[in-house]
Structures are given as C-alpha cells and as structure tokens.
Design a protein around this motif. Structure first.
Motif, short mmCIF file in Angstrom:
data_model
loop_
_atom_site.label_atom_id
_atom_site.label_comp_id
_atom_site.label_asym_id
_atom_site.label_seq_id
_atom_site.Cartn_x
_atom_site.Cartn_y
_atom_site.Cartn_z
N VAL A 11 -6.29 0.20 -2.60
CA VAL A 11 -5.05 1.01 -3.15
C VAL A 11 -4.99 2.03 -1.86
N ILE A 12 -6.19 2.60 -1.38
CA ILE A 12 -6.26 3.74 -0.29
C ILE A 12 -5.43 3.18 0.75
N SER A 13 -5.69 1.99 1.08
CA SER A 13 -4.95 1.21 2.56
C SER A 13 -3.62 1.06 2.25
N LEU A 14 -3.29 0.70 1.04
CA LEU A 14 -1.83 0.41 1.08
C LEU A 14 -1.03 1.92 0.81
N TYR A 15 -1.55 3.12 0.27
CA TYR A 15 -1.04 4.22 0.33
C TYR A 15 -0.75 4.86 1.69
N PHE A 16 -1.81 4.90 2.68
CA PHE A 16 -1.72 4.95 4.19
C PHE A 16 -0.72 4.14 4.83
N ALA A 17 -0.56 2.72 4.63
CA ALA A 17 0.32 2.08 5.17
C ALA A 17 1.71 2.42 4.85
N VAL A 18 2.09 2.67 3.68
CA VAL A 18 3.27 3.20 3.23
C VAL A 18 3.55 4.65 3.83
#
Length: 76
Positions: A11-18
């Motif tokens: 979830v954190i990786s997805l947040y930073f990728a977006v």
C-alpha cells in the motif's frame, strides 16, 4: 505478521508510485483529465459545464456513414 507487513509495504509503495507519477502534473492538467469522460457527448458536456463552471473540451463525433446494401453479400 509477515503478511500484514507485506500488505502495508504494498500500500505504501502504491501511494508513493502514484505520487511520483503525478508530481509533474499541474492542477489544470488534473482538472482536464477529470473532465475527459464527458468530452464525447456534447449535451452531457454542456450540463457538466453548467454544474461545475469548468470548460469541457467536447469533441463532435460525426455520425457513421450508412453501409451500402451490397456490402456483406458474398457472391460465389
């Protein structure tokens, strides 16, 4: 426990990728992108413009030409 940690990391990786993908976009770019679904129907675009006050760059779609009666027939 490991599953929870991996889910949180995803979830954190997805947040930073977006966030990284959108960091070069301006507020105007994001507003225009949010109005794209209404651009193909001029009547709906007009209603959205009245409701939001934002300009929708509507595209006029031409009607398809009627097919000729000969098309689709096979002659042997």
């Amino acid at each position: 426990m490991l599953e929870i940690v991996l889910n949180c990391a995803a979830v954190i990786s997805l947040y930073f990728a977006v966030g990284w993908c959108l960091k070069h976009k301006t507020a105007k770019d994001i507003d225009e992108a949010s109005l794209i679904p209404f651009a193909d129907d001029p009547e709906v675009a007009r209603r959205v413009e009245l409701a939001t006050g934002k300009t929708v760059n509507a595209v006029q779609i031409s009607e398809p030409e009627p097919r000729k009666p000969e098309w689709g027939k096979l002659e042997l």
